[in-house]
Write a protein that holds these residues in place. Structure first.
Motif, short mmCIF file in Angstrom:
data_model
loop_
_atom_site.label_atom_id
_atom_site.label_comp_id
_atom_site.label_asym_id
_atom_site.label_seq_id
_atom_site.Cartn_x
_atom_site.Cartn_y
_atom_site.Cartn_z
N UNK A 241 0.81 -1.21 0.00
CA UNK A 241 0.00 0.00 0.00
C UNK A 241 0.86 1.28 0.00
N UNK A 242 2.16 1.12 0.20
CA UNK A 242 3.04 2.29 0.36
C UNK A 242 4.18 2.29 -0.65
N UNK A 243 3.89 2.27 -1.95
CA UNK A 243 4.97 2.40 -2.94
C UNK A 243 5.66 3.75 -2.77
N UNK A 244 6.96 3.78 -2.97
CA UNK A 244 7.71 4.99 -2.65
C UNK A 244 7.27 6.23 -3.45
N UNK A 245 6.96 6.13 -4.74
CA UNK A 245 6.51 7.36 -5.43
C UNK A 245 5.25 7.96 -4.82
N UNK A 246 4.28 7.11 -4.48
CA UNK A 246 3.04 7.62 -3.86
C UNK A 246 3.31 8.16 -2.47
N UNK A 247 4.14 7.48 -1.71
CA UNK A 247 4.46 7.91 -0.35
C UNK A 247 5.22 9.24 -0.38
N UNK A 248 6.15 9.35 -1.31
CA UNK A 248 6.92 10.59 -1.46
C UNK A 248 5.99 11.75 -1.80
N UNK A 249 5.02 11.51 -2.67
CA UNK A 249 4.06 12.56 -3.03
C UNK A 249 3.24 12.99 -1.82
N UNK A 250 2.82 12.03 -1.00
CA UNK A 250 2.02 12.37 0.17
C UNK A 250 2.84 13.12 1.22
N UNK A 251 4.12 12.81 1.36
CA UNK A 251 4.97 13.56 2.29
C UNK A 251 5.02 15.02 1.87
N UNK A 252 5.19 15.26 0.58
CA UNK A 252 5.18 16.64 0.08
C UNK A 252 3.84 17.32 0.37
N UNK A 253 2.75 16.60 0.10
CA UNK A 253 1.43 17.20 0.24
C UNK A 253 1.07 17.48 1.70
N UNK A 254 1.50 16.61 2.61
CA UNK A 254 1.24 16.85 4.03
C UNK A 254 1.88 18.16 4.48
N UNK A 255 3.09 18.43 4.00
CA UNK A 255 3.78 19.66 4.40
C UNK A 255 3.10 20.92 3.87
N UNK A 256 2.30 20.78 2.81
CA UNK A 256 1.63 21.94 2.22
C UNK A 256 0.15 22.02 2.56
N UNK A 257 -0.37 21.06 3.31
CA UNK A 257 -1.81 20.97 3.59
C UNK A 257 -2.15 21.71 4.89
N UNK A 258 -2.92 22.81 4.81
CA UNK A 258 -3.22 23.57 6.03
C UNK A 258 -4.18 22.86 6.97
N UNK A 259 -4.84 21.79 6.51
CA UNK A 259 -5.77 21.07 7.39
C UNK A 259 -5.06 20.08 8.31
N UNK A 260 -3.77 19.84 8.08
CA UNK A 260 -3.04 18.86 8.88
C UNK A 260 -2.82 19.38 10.29
N UNK A 261 -3.14 18.53 11.26
CA UNK A 261 -2.87 18.83 12.66
C UNK A 261 -2.07 17.68 13.26
N UNK A 262 -1.00 18.02 13.99
CA UNK A 262 -0.14 17.00 14.59
C UNK A 262 0.10 17.37 16.06
N UNK A 263 -0.68 16.81 16.97
CA UNK A 263 -0.44 17.06 18.40
C UNK A 263 0.93 16.49 18.83
N UNK A 264 1.39 16.96 19.97
CA UNK A 264 2.64 16.42 20.51
C UNK A 264 2.51 14.93 20.75
N UNK A 265 3.56 14.21 20.46
CA UNK A 265 3.54 12.78 20.71
C UNK A 265 3.84 12.50 22.18
N UNK A 266 3.32 11.40 22.65
CA UNK A 266 3.59 10.94 24.01
C UNK A 266 4.68 9.88 23.93
N UNK A 267 5.72 10.06 24.69
CA UNK A 267 6.79 9.07 24.80
C UNK A 267 6.89 8.65 26.26
N UNK A 268 6.50 7.43 26.53
CA UNK A 268 6.49 6.91 27.90
C UNK A 268 7.62 5.91 28.09
#
Length: 305
Positions: free
Chosen positions: A18-45
Motif C-alpha cells: 500500500x506504500x509504494x515509494x513514489x506515492x508515499x513521497x508525493x504524500x509527504x510533500x502534500x502533508x507539508x503543504x496541507x493547512x488542514x493537517x494537525x499534529x499534536x505532541x507525541x507521548x513518549x512513555x
C-alpha cells in the motif's frame, strides 16, 4: 440503518504494498503543504528495561490516525524488531476505523521517503554512491528507496554486524546495484556523495569529515541522549555547509546536534526548504531527521487511497 464498512487489517507485506515509494513521497510533500493537517505532541512513555511506548496522533480534513508502537533498543541484533506496533486509521466524517497498518513497516518506509525528499531537494549528487551505516529495517528501506527513486547504482554498507551488512549488500545487488560491505565507514566517506546513518544510536558511528558535495541523512538519534554523528562532524557541516532538520521538534530531540552544542532551533526545516526560495548551498548538507506523526499521516493517506 447505517452499514459500517469493514475494517482492513494489513500485515507487513500488505502494508508495504500500500506504500509504494513514489506515492508515499508525493504524500509527504502534500502533508507539508496541507493547512488542514494537525499534529499534536507525541507521548513518549519510558518503559522498564530501557524501552519506550510512543503514541503519535495526526489528522487532516479526511482521516485521523494514531501510531502506537514500542521502541526496544535491546532487541537490536535479535530476532525481535526494535520497533513493534500498529498504525490505526479512522475516517473523520464517520468515525469508522478503516485500516490497521503494520507499524514497523510504516515507520521504515515513511522515514525513507522523508530522506528521499530531502535528498531530492538538498543533495548535490542525489545518484550517489550511497553509504548506509546500519543494516536493520531502516537500512533496508533506505537502500530500496534510494535505488528505486534516485537511481543509485553503487552502495556501501557498514554495520557492527558484518553478517547483516553482507546480507543488505546482497539485497542491494539483487535490486540491480553494485554493493559491498565496508568495515570502515569513515574511510568510505571519501567515496560516497550520499550517506544514511540508521543505527540504534547508542554511540558515534561516523566521525570522519564528509566530502564537500556530501548529503548525510542522520535518522537514528531522536532523543537528546542518542547519538550517531561525532560532534566535530556536525559542527563541520554547520560551518562549512548547511544543516536542515525535519521539523521544529528537532530543537528538543536531535541528539546529534544537541551534543555538538548546536542550536537546532536555528536551522531551517524541510517544510521551509520546500515552501520558500532557498539560496544555493555549498559544502556538505546534513539532514537531521527525528520523526514526526505527520510522516505517519502521509503514509496513512497513501494507504487509504
Amino acid at each position: 440503518m447505517v452499514e459500517n464498512r469493514p475494517m482492513t487489517l494489513l500485515d507487513a507485506q500488505a502494508t508495504a504494498q500500500r506504500l509504494p515509494y513514489p506515492a508515499l513521497l508525493r504524500q509527504v510533500r502534500e502533508v507539508l503543504a496541507d493547512p488542514s493537517v494537525q499534529v499534536p505532541d507525541r507521548l513518549v512513555q519510558p518503559l522498564p528495561g530501557g524501552g519506550s511506548l510512543f503514541v503519535m496522533p495526526a489528522l487532516d480534513a479526511r482521516i485521523a490516525m494514531t501510531k502506537l508502537i514500542t521502541f526496544t533498543p535491546g532487541n537490536a541484533g535479535t530476532p525481535r524488531p526494535a520497533i513493534q506496533g500498529d498504525v490505526v486509521v479512522f475516517d473523520v466524517k464517520s468515525g469508522e476505523r478503516r485500516l490497521v497498518l503494520d507499524g514497523p513497516t510504516v515507520t521504515a518506509r515513511r522515514t525513507a521517503a522523508v530522506s528521499l525528499l530531502a535528498a531530492q531537494e538538498l543533495a548535490p549528487k542525489p545518484d550517489g554512491p550511497l553509504l548506509v551505516v546500519g543494516a536493520g529495517a531502516q537500512g533496508h528501506a533506505h537502500v530500496e528507496a534510494f535505488i528505486e527513486v534516485l537511481g543509485v547504482q553503487e552502495v556501501l554498507v557498514a554495520s557492527r554486524s558484518a553478517a547483516s551488512a553482507q546480507a543488505l549488500a546482497g539485497h542491494a545487488r539483487r535490486l540491480g546495484a553494485r554493493a559491498k560491505f565496508t568495515a570502515d565507514a569513515d574511510a568510505a566517506l571519501a567515496d560516497c556523495a550520499l550517506v544514511v546513518t540508521c543505527t540504534p544510536a547508542a554511540g558515534v558511528v561516523l566521525s570522519g569529515i564528509p566530502r564537500p558535495d556530501a548529503f548525510i541523512a542522520a535518522i537514528g538519534a531522536f532523543t537528546p541522549a542518542m547519538v550517531e554523528l561525532a560532534p566535530d562532524l556536525c559542527r563541520h557541516c554547520a560551518s562549512q555547509g548547511s544543516v536542515v532538520v525535519d521539523t521544529p521538534l528537532a530543537a528538543q530531540e536531535a541528539g546529534d546536534l544537541l551534543q555538538a552544542g548546536l542550536d537546532a532551533a536555528g536551522f531551517p526545516t524541510l517544510r521551509e526548504v520546500l515552501l520558500q526560495a532557498q539560496p544555493g548551498r555549498r559544502g556538505p548538507v546534513l539532514f537531521k531527521s527525528c520523526g514526526w506523526a505527520g510522516w505517519d499521516l502521509a503514509a496513512a493517506r497513501a494507504a487509504a487511497g
